[in-house]
Design a protein around this motif. Structure first.
Motif, PDB file in Angstrom:
ATOM      1  N   LEU A   1       0.843  -1.194   0.000  1.00 50.71           N
ATOM      2  CA  LEU A   1       0.000   0.000   0.000  1.00 50.71           C
ATOM      3  C   LEU A   1       0.874   1.239   0.000  1.00 50.71           C
ATOM      4  O   LEU A   1       1.727   1.407   0.880  1.00 50.71           O
TER       5      LEU A   1
ATOM      6  N   LEU B   1       0.903   5.034   0.702  1.00 48.01           N
ATOM      7  CA  LEU B   1       0.075   6.000   1.436  1.00 48.01           C
ATOM      8  C   LEU B   1       0.521   7.411   1.059  1.00 48.01           C
ATOM      9  O   LEU B   1       1.642   7.829   1.375  1.00 48.01           O
TER      10      LEU B   1
ATOM     11  N   ALA C   1      -1.854   3.858   9.105  1.00 48.46           N
ATOM     12  CA  ALA C   1      -0.954   2.695   9.194  1.00 48.46           C
ATOM     13  C   ALA C   1      -1.063   2.038  10.570  1.00 48.46           C
ATOM     14  O   ALA C   1      -1.055   0.806  10.686  1.00 48.46           O
TER      15      ALA C   1
ATOM     16  N   HIS D   1       6.471  -1.180   7.759  1.00 52.36           N
ATOM     17  CA  HIS D   1       5.961   0.199   7.693  1.00 52.36           C
ATOM     18  C   HIS D   1       7.135   1.116   7.366  1.00 52.36           C
ATOM     19  O   HIS D   1       8.090   1.191   8.114  1.00 52.36           O
TER      20      HIS D   1
ATOM     21  N   LEU E   1       3.476  -1.188   3.981  1.00 56.58           N
ATOM     22  CA  LEU E   1       2.835   0.123   3.956  1.00 56.58           C
ATOM     23  C   LEU E   1       3.926   1.166   3.751  1.00 56.58           C
ATOM     24  O   LEU E   1       4.908   1.181   4.499  1.00 56.58           O
TER      25      LEU E   1
END
Ligand SMILES: Nc1ncnc2c1ncn2[C@@H]1O[C@H](COP(=O)(O)OP(=O)(O)O)[C@@H](O)[C@H]1O
Ligand SMILES: [Mg+2]
Length: 166
Positions: A30, A32, A44, A81, A109
């Motif tokens: 993903l 963002l 997140a 992340h 993410l």
């Protein structure tokens, strides 16, 4: 196709993240997108919660990449992340090992993914957050293929069925 939802508060953004996290699959990436303070980290953190991450998830602004253990449909998943805001050159994307997170046992993410554009897997999902300050946020899911379209429709509908905020 773009799908929009509204978040009226940080809690709602996090709740959207949690719901989304419960629907992600291993291998998902993903991106963002959104200005500083839009709510990318909040989203997140919600996604982490939806994946059963119990450790706190601070912003990776200075550390660039954080890894967590989560649960995905009863099996273990690695959650990565990233925040690439501080990168200056696309070559740095290779140096810090961004691509190692694009793997079948990982959900990834990426905040500020723009500099890594050429490295992102084709089937990543772009999630954009518009709005700042204390104003409501629009969360826009840019579904670029029919698979993501179906999945996003299902994610939004299942949240409506749960009576969550739209
Ligand atoms: N609807 C909302 N959704 C998300 N954050 C919001 C919202 N309204 C206000 N905020 C505030 O905006 C900030 C978002 O910060 P953060 O998630 O770190 O953003 P980013 O990672 O995009 O820079 C937080 O201080 C949060 O309290
Ligand atoms: Mg952030």
């Amino acid at each position: 196709m773009d799908y929009k939802v509204t978040s009226m508060s940080p809690e709602q953004t996090r709740a959207w993240g949690k719901h989304l996290g419960g629907h992600l699959r291993k291998g998902d990436v993903l991106a963002l997108i959104g200005d500083l303070g839009a709510g990318k980290t909040s989203l997140a953190q919600g996604i982490g919660e939806g994946l059963g991450v119990t450790r706190p998830m601070p912003s990776p602004t200075f550390t660039l990449i954080h890894e967590y253990d989560g649960q995905n449909r009863g099996t273990k998943v690695r959650l990565v992340h990233m925040d690439l805001y501080r990168l200056q050159h696309p070559q740095e994307v290779e140096v810090i090992g961004v691509e190692e997170a694009f793997s079948e046992d990982t959900i990834c993410l990426i905040e500020w993914p723009e500099i890594a554009e050429d490295y992102l897997p084709e089937n990543h999902l772009m999630v954009e957050i518009l709005g700042s300050g204390e104003k409501p946020r629009e969360i826009i899911f840019h579904a670029q293929d029919s698979d993501w379209e179906e999945r996003i429709k299902d994610i939004i509908h299942s949240r409506e069925r749960l009576g969550g905020p739209q």
